[in-house]
Structures are given as structure tokens and as C-alpha cells.
Write a protein that holds these residues in place. Structure first.
Motif, PDB file in Angstrom:
ATOM      1  N   ASP A 437      10.674   2.405   6.241  1.00  0.00           N
ATOM      2  CA  ASP A 437       9.995   1.861   5.063  1.00  0.00           C
ATOM      3  C   ASP A 437       9.418   0.487   5.403  1.00  0.00           C
ATOM      4  OD1 ASP A 437      10.901   3.827   2.880  1.00  0.00           O
ATOM      5  OD2 ASP A 437      12.797   3.216   3.779  1.00  0.00           O
ATOM      6  N   TYR A 438       8.215   0.236   4.883  1.00  0.00           N
ATOM      7  CA  TYR A 438       7.579  -1.065   5.083  1.00  0.00           C
ATOM      8  C   TYR A 438       7.028  -1.553   3.749  1.00  0.00           C
ATOM      9  CZ  TYR A 438       4.428  -4.705   6.782  1.00  0.00           C
ATOM     10  OH  TYR A 438       3.790  -5.898   6.988  1.00  0.00           O
ATOM     11  N   GLU A 439       7.253  -2.832   3.447  1.00  0.00           N
ATOM     12  CA  GLU A 439       6.742  -3.429   2.225  1.00  0.00           C
ATOM     13  C   GLU A 439       6.113  -4.781   2.541  1.00  0.00           C
ATOM     14  OE1 GLU A 439       9.575  -3.792  -0.876  1.00  0.00           O
ATOM     15  OE2 GLU A 439       9.881  -1.642  -1.116  1.00  0.00           O
ATOM     16  N   LYS A 440       5.047  -5.108   1.803  1.00  0.00           N
ATOM     17  CA  LYS A 440       4.395  -6.401   1.975  1.00  0.00           C
ATOM     18  C   LYS A 440       3.672  -6.777   0.695  1.00  0.00           C
ATOM     19  CE  LYS A 440       0.529  -6.900   4.010  1.00  0.00           C
ATOM     20  NZ  LYS A 440      -0.531  -7.038   5.025  1.00  0.00           N
ATOM     21  N   ASN A 441       3.419  -8.063   0.539  1.00  0.00           N
ATOM     22  CA  ASN A 441       2.595  -8.532  -0.564  1.00  0.00           C
ATOM     23  C   ASN A 441       1.141  -8.167  -0.288  1.00  0.00           C
ATOM     24  OD1 ASN A 441       4.832  -9.752  -1.820  1.00  0.00           O
ATOM     25  ND2 ASN A 441       4.589 -11.602  -0.595  1.00  0.00           N
ATOM     26  N   PHE A 442       0.492  -7.621  -1.306  1.00  0.00           N
ATOM     27  CA  PHE A 442      -0.872  -7.132  -1.099  1.00  0.00           C
ATOM     28  C   PHE A 442      -1.648  -7.214  -2.400  1.00  0.00           C
ATOM     29  CE2 PHE A 442      -3.936  -3.574  -1.077  1.00  0.00           C
ATOM     30  CZ  PHE A 442      -4.714  -3.942   0.023  1.00  0.00           C
ATOM     31  N   LYS A 444      -2.200  -9.408  -4.837  1.00  0.00           N
ATOM     32  CA  LYS A 444      -1.477  -9.878  -6.013  1.00  0.00           C
ATOM     33  C   LYS A 444      -0.353  -8.922  -6.451  1.00  0.00           C
ATOM     34  CE  LYS A 444      -5.475 -12.350  -7.913  1.00  0.00           C
ATOM     35  NZ  LYS A 444      -6.357 -12.539  -9.091  1.00  0.00           N
ATOM     36  N   GLY A 445       0.019  -8.018  -5.562  1.00  0.00           N
ATOM     37  CA  GLY A 445       1.077  -7.074  -5.897  1.00  0.00           C
ATOM     38  C   GLY A 445       1.958  -6.802  -4.694  1.00  0.00           C
ATOM     39  N   ARG A 446       2.638  -5.668  -4.740  1.00  0.00           N
ATOM     40  CA  ARG A 446       3.582  -5.287  -3.692  1.00  0.00           C
ATOM     41  C   ARG A 446       3.249  -3.872  -3.228  1.00  0.00           C
ATOM     42  NH1 ARG A 446       6.799  -8.122  -0.266  1.00  0.00           N
ATOM     43  NH2 ARG A 446       8.749  -7.048   0.210  1.00  0.00           N
ATOM     44  N   LEU A 447       2.921  -3.728  -1.949  1.00  0.00           N
ATOM     45  CA  LEU A 447       2.559  -2.444  -1.360  1.00  0.00           C
ATOM     46  C   LEU A 447       3.695  -1.952  -0.472  1.00  0.00           C
ATOM     47  CD1 LEU A 447       0.400  -0.220  -0.738  1.00  0.00           C
ATOM     48  CD2 LEU A 447      -0.319  -1.654   1.193  1.00  0.00           C
ATOM     49  N   ASN A 496       2.807  -1.744  -6.708  1.00  0.00           N
ATOM     50  CA  ASN A 496       3.030  -2.301  -8.038  1.00  0.00           C
ATOM     51  C   ASN A 496       2.512  -3.723  -8.081  1.00  0.00           C
ATOM     52  OD1 ASN A 496       5.462  -4.252  -7.619  1.00  0.00           O
ATOM     53  ND2 ASN A 496       6.095  -2.345  -6.610  1.00  0.00           N
ATOM     54  N   ARG A 497       1.994  -4.108  -9.262  1.00  0.00           N
ATOM     55  CA  ARG A 497       1.457  -5.455  -9.433  1.00  0.00           C
ATOM     56  C   ARG A 497       1.320  -5.760 -10.912  1.00  0.00           C
ATOM     57  NH1 ARG A 497      -4.741  -6.733  -8.786  1.00  0.00           N
ATOM     58  NH2 ARG A 497      -3.983  -8.287 -10.275  1.00  0.00           N
ATOM     59  N   ALA A 507       2.336   2.622  -9.189  1.00  0.00           N
ATOM     60  CA  ALA A 507       1.801   3.963  -8.921  1.00  0.00           C
ATOM     61  C   ALA A 507       2.108   4.338  -7.486  1.00  0.00           C
ATOM     62  CB  ALA A 507       0.289   4.005  -9.176  1.00  0.00           C
ATOM     63  N   GLY A 508       2.372   5.618  -7.279  1.00  0.00           N
ATOM     64  CA  GLY A 508       2.664   6.076  -5.931  1.00  0.00           C
ATOM     65  C   GLY A 508       2.549   7.576  -5.833  1.00  0.00           C
ATOM     66  N   VAL A 509       2.559   8.058  -4.597  1.00  0.00           N
ATOM     67  CA  VAL A 509       2.537   9.495  -4.365  1.00  0.00           C
ATOM     68  C   VAL A 509       3.352   9.779  -3.109  1.00  0.00           C
ATOM     69  CG1 VAL A 509       0.404   9.424  -2.981  1.00  0.00           C
ATOM     70  CG2 VAL A 509       1.064  11.545  -4.155  1.00  0.00           C
ATOM     71  N   ARG A 510       4.061  10.872  -3.146  1.00  0.00           N
ATOM     72  CA  ARG A 510       4.868  11.305  -2.012  1.00  0.00           C
ATOM     73  C   ARG A 510       4.435  12.704  -1.601  1.00  0.00           C
ATOM     74  NH1 ARG A 510       9.782   9.447  -0.120  1.00  0.00           N
ATOM     75  NH2 ARG A 510      10.935  10.884   1.223  1.00  0.00           N
ATOM     76  N   MET A 511       4.246  12.895  -0.308  1.00  0.00           N
ATOM     77  CA  MET A 511       3.897  14.207   0.231  1.00  0.00           C
ATOM     78  C   MET A 511       5.087  14.731   1.041  1.00  0.00           C
ATOM     79  SD  MET A 511       3.044  16.005   3.190  1.00  0.00           S
ATOM     80  CE  MET A 511       2.477  14.800   4.379  1.00  0.00           C
ATOM     81  N   GLU A 512       5.497  15.964   0.754  1.00  0.00           N
ATOM     82  CA  GLU A 512       6.605  16.566   1.489  1.00  0.00           C
ATOM     83  C   GLU A 512       6.207  17.956   1.978  1.00  0.00           C
ATOM     84  OE1 GLU A 512      10.461  14.388  -0.601  1.00  0.00           O
ATOM     85  OE2 GLU A 512      10.238  16.556  -0.750  1.00  0.00           O
ATOM     86  N   ASN A 513       6.401  18.175   3.266  1.00  0.00           N
ATOM     87  CA  ASN A 513       6.210  19.502   3.855  1.00  0.00           C
ATOM     88  C   ASN A 513       7.578  20.087   4.180  1.00  0.00           C
ATOM     89  OD1 ASN A 513       6.016  20.908   6.887  1.00  0.00           O
ATOM     90  ND2 ASN A 513       4.596  21.727   5.367  1.00  0.00           N
ATOM     91  N   THR A 514       7.821  21.317   3.725  1.00  0.00           N
ATOM     92  CA  THR A 514       9.114  21.971   3.913  1.00  0.00           C
ATOM     93  C   THR A 514       8.936  23.260   4.696  1.00  0.00           C
ATOM     94  OG1 THR A 514       9.893  21.100   1.797  1.00  0.00           O
ATOM     95  CG2 THR A 514      11.159  22.894   2.765  1.00  0.00           C
TER      96      THR A 514
END
Length: 817
Positions: A437-442, A444-447, A496-497, A507-514
Motif C-alpha cells: 500500500d502507498y499513500e501520499k498527499n495529492f 489538497k487530498g490523500r491518494l 479523499n479530500r 472515492a475508490g475502486v478495487r479490481m479483483e481477479n479470481t
């Protein structure tokens, strides 16, 4: 139900009107300083009524020590202020006038004579904390939680219910995903229940109930996530805790725990051991009318469990930005389950019993679950953070069953027939997981973005034997091997911001391949011998929050989630419970998908009301079906389930010595399915639960606690309509030896009302099932803390707290079922 919902929705919005009284109020401002006149930030400021010193408002001083309190009713008040390392101080009395702002003279705090290095930080959290996105049950703050295990505490958690088959649901929805310290548990069904029953409350910090997780979490769990946080060292120096408890009931049980830890600026070492020892008893009755015969079964299950839990690990701080760590978590369970039952068999045309089936089932076994984790964290002062975790999990289970069945004449007890079976059922599960997992300020929000690789390999053996004159003869037609492999690869992005001062978005989206393959190896070929699947899904999530005014805020969120079938539920072979009942898996069981919406309103940052809607496609439920004169338990996909929910939570201070918490969870659920003639599911249910916890504190004396839960009639598994049931617990706690030692005494289910009953009319069989656990218990627990109880400085406390919180978040997507 429509009228009830309308009334409750009106109640939901009425609180917003409370803000109108601000037009008939005043405000106050001021400043908190030290002896030198320098403003003190992060000081706790309280506004007290002059007539009785009761609390009116509170605030935290900002930059330069300034504070402000709005919407204050007219009257006489004074200000008190406290700050770490300073003595408490107060302002003179002043008056608030409608429409005016009063500037209070500076409150000066003199430095405390006690060094900050010697400050001992002792805080007590409320038992229940309710937020817009989750509810937290602080186990450490509950007296009645003493001596309990995680499974028992889930039964007592707001909005959570557990059915007759130990399936866990939340707010009327099944498909809960259980996390331990932010990591998904790969166990399910009886294995998960057994593991939760082995976790001692002394090892638990809190239970978090998250209804709509973000894209950062695995998409599994249509009802959301229950995260069980275990204790971890947060104090500097060496310290530890030892506790021992006893649960007195018809069968007495014991629990013990021990932890020792060390922490300094470079390393954090933590370890703990706990056990649960002793027997338990469960009563189960099954009254079944099928075709032309009635079967009246009464069973008693006696289980002897010896469980041991071990956790050890370290965090090594390479420098201010880089941390590496490793953790080993292990659970070992040695158990034996003995079930004795008798079934009176009566033809309906005569009304006279012609046989009684006496069946015993002796099941000794062992379970072990060991999780090896290594992790790395990077965080800089600019807000960037990178986390990577790698896990290897080894689950091993051994089990065998000896099952004699004797049919006897009900009059003279003559043996009419006998059938004796035996089986051997070992299971091995190996799981390999890597997550980043990686997070950074982007902007005016948080990516945040990241990915996960998960590979699960299960091997199940089912050897079935007929026993003739004491000789075990393997029945190759009933024996099999079932191997199941599953690989899940996931990527996600989340942002988020704030949008202005009042609005925040996420807002977000997750992709999962099974990719999965189930392979049944048996002598008798079956159409579902080999089932392969390969599918890719996208799981969007989003939330928007809006602050109406300082007292009222709204939050709207949405998420799409998936539940994949449990490994054992895919095994198509039969496992006999007795001569007339058995379990059977379903290799064609499909995943279920859920779309959930929730709108919540928060008043004064304390009172939370939410309404929600969930649509579940291909909802799978555990259904009792019939074949001839036998019944079998299996999982099937229903067409759909729709749920409308309403939840209200309110912490209330009734007096200085009396605090209370109330929560109401109501829902309307509709089940629909058509499996052919006589097998149509069309069930609507309106249900609710009420939970309350009352705490009574005596200054420098004991603390008393009363808690209770009531569940209205509901539906389990789409076909079983349940009767209402509940419980009430009472307890007392006293500290001594300057707070180092604590004794807790509780009496659970003292009204003896935790008895359940459910009725099903499905597949040509009318079933009434009932039962109860050994819930009425007197529990006594003694604990002692030793070593350093102090922290060194406020800045270091903040760093420790920040690390713990972010490590929980960073590990929130690890593994998948």
C-alpha cells in the motif's frame, strides 16, 4: 413496517432542527497561556455552569492557545483548562448574553512540578464508540466481558447476531468477514467458530464493526468487516500483565494469560500467551415432520477444549522514516466433542412411536493455525507512506468420528437394527499473501493505491468406514479427496479530500481477479468432480460527508462487495451427523454480490442515526433439504435478498456516576428463490434488536455494570423463522494496589433467557429447532500489571499512536478467501 420506517426517518431528521436554538444563544472566546504569556495549543478547555459546575461544552485550544465556543445558552459560567505538564486552572465567573460574544480573560497554566518524563497516562475509553462508518466495542472497558472469549463477545456486540449453525451476521446481513489485527481470517464455518472461542478476552483490545469498508479493504464480506484488535505494547520500558479467571457453571472452565513487553526508541518487543481450558455443553432439539413420519430428536453436545494462543514479534525503527517488523501468531486447539441423541420415530397414521434411534458421535481432533508475517513501513514528514506485508499461513486439522446408531423398540427396548460408522477427516490449508500500500498527499487530498496477491491451497480427505463386529471396513463409495485451489489478485485506488470547509469526499475502486479450481477425487464419478472458475470484478466505493453546523453532520456512502463460498461448502460429498441427517457441499455454489447504500446523521459527535439499503444477488443460505426419509444440510444460492435497515445509537450521561449507552438496530429483509415444487422461498421479515449498557461508578470505589440485548423474531438462512431471545449480564470491578491490580466479577445471562427456537417449512419438511448454550455463568478474573506504566513525552506518544493506527489501516487488505 412502512409507517414505522416513516416515523423513524422523521426522528432521524428531527435532531437537525436542534441547531435553531443557536439564534437564542451567545458565544465565548479566550486564550490559554503559560506563565510567560505564551499560548498553549492542544489544551483541554471546558465550559462549566457556575451554579453546579456541570459540563456545558468543551474544546481544544488551537494555534497560539486560542479557543472558541458557539451556541452557548444564556447564564453564568466559568472556564477550566488543563494541559500535559501544567497545573489545572480556572477563569472567573462570567455571564453569557443572547447574541453577544464574551471574551474571557486569559487562563494561565503554571508548569507542574512533576517532570513530563514521569507522567503516567491512564485513559479509559467508553465501552461503545459509535462513528459514522463503524462501531467500536472496547473490550478492555467492559466488566462483563471478563472471562469471555471472542465468539461470546460477538454475540453481545451491537447489531451482531449468531444463528444455530454459528453463522455470524450484522444488521440482518450474513457474509461477515472476520479480521484479526487488520488481517482477514481464512477460516470459516466450524473452524472459524472454534478459533474465535479460543481467543481470551484478556488478549483483546477492541472489536470494530465496519459496515461499508473502502476500496483499500478486500471486497469480501457483503455485510462488512468485524476486526478483532489484539493488545500490543504501547509503553516505553519493560512491562507486562498476568491474569487468571474461572467461569463457574455446570461445567467449570478456566482461562489464563501472560504478556511481557519491552520498548525503547529503537525497538519494540511484544509477546503474550493465553489459554482456555475446560468443557462446555450445548442442548439441541429437532422436531421434524416429513412425509408420513414424525422425528423427535433430543441431543446433548459435550465438548472438551484445550486451546493455547501465542503471539510474539518486534518492530525495529531503522531511523525516523523506516521500520521493519515480524510477527508470529499461533493457535493450537486439542478438542473432543461427544454428542448423545435419541430420536423418537412415529408414523403419522398411527400416532404411536414404533422406533427410537439412539445415536452417539465421538469426535476427537486437533487444530493448529500459525501465521508468519514480515512487514516494512516507510513514512516521511511530507505525508508519504509505503507499507508492505508478506504472510504465510499454515492451517492443519485432524479429526475422526465414531458414530454408532441403534434402533430400539420403544416398549421393551429390544434392538431392532444397528449401523455403526467411522470416518477420518484431515484438512490442510496453506496460504501465501503479499500486499503493498502507498499513500501520499495529492491535490489538497490523500491518494492511496496498492495491490495484493493471494494464493490458497486446500487439501481435504474424507475416509468413510462401516464398522462390522468391531472391524473398520472402508466404504470407497462414500470416501473421497477434495482439493481446492484459489488465486486472487487485486489492485485498488482510493482518494479523499475536503471540498471547502464543510464537505469531504472519498472515492475508490478495487479490481479483483479470481481463479479457482475444485477437484473431487472419488471412486464414484460425479458431474461436479471438477469445477473451474475465472472471473474479474470491479468494486467501487464512495462517501460524501457534509457538516451542517457544529452539531450536525451527514454522511452518505456506497460500496459493492462479494462473498465467495467457504472451502468446505464446495465439497460435494456427504458427511453424516447421524443415520437420518447429513451435511453435503455444493460445488456449483456461486459467489454472492452486494450493493449497499447508507445515510447517517451525527449529532454532537455522539448520537448517530443511519438508514441503509442492500441488494444481494445470488444470496447463499444454509438450507435443510430432504431426500426420502432423511434430511441434509447444504448451501444454495437464493435468487436475491433485499434489506432496509435503521440504526440509532446514543451514549447518555445520566449523572456524574451513571453513564449509559443505547443502540437500536432494525431491518426489513425479503428472501426470494424457486428451486421447484415445494421448494419456493418467499419470506419477508421485520426485525430489530435493542442493546444497552449501564455503568455506575463510585468515587475511589467499585464500578458496576449492567448490560443486555434483546433480539426480536427474525429469519435465519432464508427459511428458519426464529423466536425472540436475549440476555442480561451484571458485573462489578475494583482496582487495588494503586491501580496495578484489578478484580472483575460478572454473572452472565442471569435471567437464563438465552434460548433460541426456529421453525422452517421447506422442501416437504416442517422443522422446529431449539437449543441453548451453557450461558449462565459466574465469572471471576484477577489481573495484575507490572513494570513501567509511563510514557516519555507527548511527541513520542503521538508517534506511537500514529504508528498503531496506520499499521491497522495498512494491513486492512491482506489476504482473501
Amino acid at each position: 413496517m412502512k409507517h414505522l420506517l416513516r416515523i423513524l426517518i422523521i426522528i432521524f431528521f428531527v435532531n437537525s432542527a436542534n441547531s435553531s436554538f443557536a439564534q437564542n444563544a451567545g458565544r465565548t472566546t479566550g486564550k490559554i497561556t503559560d506563565n510567560n504569556g505564551k499560548g498553549l495549543s492542544v489544551a483541554t478547555v471546558t465550559l462549566l455552569r457556575a451554579k453546579d459546575s456541570s459540563l456545558s461544552k468543551s474544546a481544544i485550544s488551537g494555534t497560539n492557545g486560542l479557543y472558541e465556543m458557539a451556541s452557548v445558552k444564556p447564564g453564568a459560567y466559568f472556564i477550566t483548562a488543563t494541559s500535559v505538564g501544567h497545573k489545572k486552572s480556572a477563569s472567573p465567573v462570567f455571564n453569557i448574553v443572547v447574541g453577544e460574544t464574551v471574551t474571557v480573560p486569559d487562563v494561565v497554566l503554571s508548569q507542574s512540578s512533576v517532570s513530563l518524563k514521569e507522567v503516567s497516562v491512564e485513559t479509559k475509553k467508553p465501552m461503545i464508540e459509535v462513528m459514522a462508518d463503524k462501531t467500536i466495542f472496547n473490550v478492555e472497558s467492559s466488566i462483563n466481558a471478563t472471562g469471555s472469549n471472542a465468539f461470546e463477545l460477538l454475540q453481545k456486540s451491537p447489531g451482531v447476531s449468531i444463528d444455530k449453525d454459528d453463522n455470524i451476521s450484522m444488521q440482518g446481513k450474513n457474509g461477515i468477514k472476520i479480521y484479526i489485527d487488520g488481517k482477514p481470517s481464512q477460516m470459516s464455518g466450524p473452524d472459524l467458530a472454534a478459533y474465535l472461542k479460543s481467543i481470551n478476552s484478556a488478549d483483546m483490545e477492541s472489536i470494530e464493526m465496519i459496515t461499508n469498508p473502502s476500496a483499500k479493504y478486500d471486497a469480501a464480506g457483503n455485510a462488512g468487516i468485524i476486526n478483532i484488535k489484539l493488545k500490543k505494547n504501547k509503553k516505553y520500558g519493560a512491562n507486562g500483565n498476568i491474569s487468571s479467571g474461572i467461569a463457574i457453571a455446570p461445567h467449570t472452565r478456566y482461562n489464563n494469560s501472560f504478556s511481557i513487553n519491552f520498548r525503547d526508541k529503537k525497538i519494540n518487543l511484544f509477546s503474550n500467551y493465553s489459554n482456555n481450558l475446560g468443557p462446555n455443553q450445548f442442548i439441541f432439539n429437532l422436531y421434524r415432520i416429513q412425509k408420513d413420519t414424525t422425528y423427535d430428536q433430543h441431543s446433548t453436545n459435550y465438548s472438551e477444549n484445550k486451546t493455547h494462543n501465542v503471539k510474539a514479534g518486534f518492530d525495529y525503527f531503522l531511523d525516523a522514516k523506516n521500520t521493519i517488523g515480524a510477527v508470529i501468531t499461533a493457535n493450537f486447539n486439542n478438542n473432543r466433542s461427544i454428542t448423545s441423541s435419541n430420536t423418537v420415530i412415529t408414523p403419522n397414521n398411527t400416532g404411536t412411536a414404533n422406533r427410537i434411534l439412539y445415536a452417539d458421535n465421538d469426535i476427537p481432533g486437533t487444530r493448529s493455525n500459525v501465521d508468519y508475517n514480515v512487514n516494512y513501513r516507510y513514512a516521511n514528514t511530507k505525508g508519504s507512506e509505503f507499507n508492505i506485508d508478506a504472510d504465510m499461513v499454515n492451517f492443519r486439522r485432524t479429526g475422526s468420528s465414531y458414530q454408532p446408531n441403534y434402533y430400539r423398540d420403544p416398549v421393551n427396548n429390544t434392538l431392532l437394527d444397528e449401523r455403526i460408522y467411522m470416518n477420518n477427516t484431515p484438512t490442510n490449508i496453506d496460504i501465501y499473501i503479499v500486499k503493498a500500500d502507498y499513500e501520499k498527499n495529492f491535490y489538497k487530498g490523500r491518494l492511496g493505491f496498492g495491490g495484493k496477491y493471494s494464493d490458497v491451497k486446500t487439501k481435504n480427505t474424507f475416509d468413510f468406514y462401516n464398522v462390522y463386529s468391531g472391524v473398520n471396513v472402508k466404504d470407497i463409495d462414500r470416501s473421497n479427496k477434495f482439493n481446492y485451489d484459489e488465486n486472487v489478485n487485486a489492485l485498488y485506488v482510493n482518494y479523499n479530500r475536503p471540498l471547502g470547509k464543510k464537505t469531504k469526499i472519498q472515492a475508490g475502486v478495487r479490481m479483483e481477479n479470481t481463479k479457482s479450481e475444485g477437484n473431487l477425487i472419488s471412486f464414484v464419478s460425479q458431474p461436479d468432480d471438477n469445477v473451474k472458475r475465472n472471473y474479474t470484478n470491479f468494486f467501487p466505493s464512495g462517501a460524501i460527508s457534509y457538516t451542517l453546523n457544529p452539531k450536525n453532520s451527514l454522511n452518505l456512502n456506497y460500496s459493492r462487495r462479494i462473498d465467495r463460498p467457504n472451502y468446505q461448502d464446495l465439497n460435494p460429498f456427504e458427511n453424516k451427523l447421524d443415520e437420518l441427517t447429513y451435511q453435503k457441499g455444493n460445488a456449483f455454489l456461486r459467489p454472492q454480490y452486494t450493493n449497499s447504500f447508507q445515510l447517517s446523521h451525527t449529532f454532537k459527535s455522539r448520537y448517530v442515526t443511519s438508514i441503509g439499503y442492500s441488494h444481494i444477488q445470488d444470496y447463499f443460505a444454509r438450507i435443510i433439504d430432504t431426500l426420502g426419509n432423511k434430511s441434509f444440510l447444504t448451501q444454495k444460492n437464493l435468487a436475491q435478498q433485499n434489506i432496509f435497515s435503521l440504526n440509532i445509537s446514543a451514549p447518555v450521561t445520566l449523572a456524574k456516576w451513571w453513564n449509559a449507552f443505547f443502540t437500536f438496530n432494525g431491518y426489513h429483509s425479503a428472501y426470494r428463490a424457486n428451486f421447484g415444487a415445494g421448494k419456493i422461498v418467499n419470506v419477508n421479515v421485520d426485525a430489530f434488536s435493542l442493546f444497552t449498557q449501564q455503568t455506575f461508578s463510585i468515587k475511589k470505589g467499585p464500578t458496576f455494570e449492567l448490560s443486555g440485548l434483546f433480539n426480536s423474531p427474525s429469519v435465519w438462512g432464508g427459511t428458519f423463522k426464529t423466536r425472540s431471545f436475549g440476555f442480561a449480564d451484571v458485573g462489578v470491578q475494583q482496582q487495588f494496589l494503586k491501580g496495578s491490580a484489578t478484580i472483575k466479577v460478572s454473572y452472565t445471562d442471569f435471567l437464563h433467557t438465552l434460548h433460541w427456537l426456529a421453525v422452517s417449512d421447506y422442501g416437504g419438511s416442517v422443522i422446529t429447532a431449539s437449543g441453548h448454550p451453557e450461558s449462565q455463568q459466574l465469572k471471576i478474573n484477577l489481573s495484575y500489571r507490572f513494570g513501567n506504566k509511563q510514557v516519555k513525552a507527548a511527541a513520542q506518544r503521538k508517534a506511537v499512536s500514529d504508528e498503531e493506527n496506520k499499521r491497522l489501516n495498512s494491513s486492512g487488505g491482506l489476504g482473501n478467501q
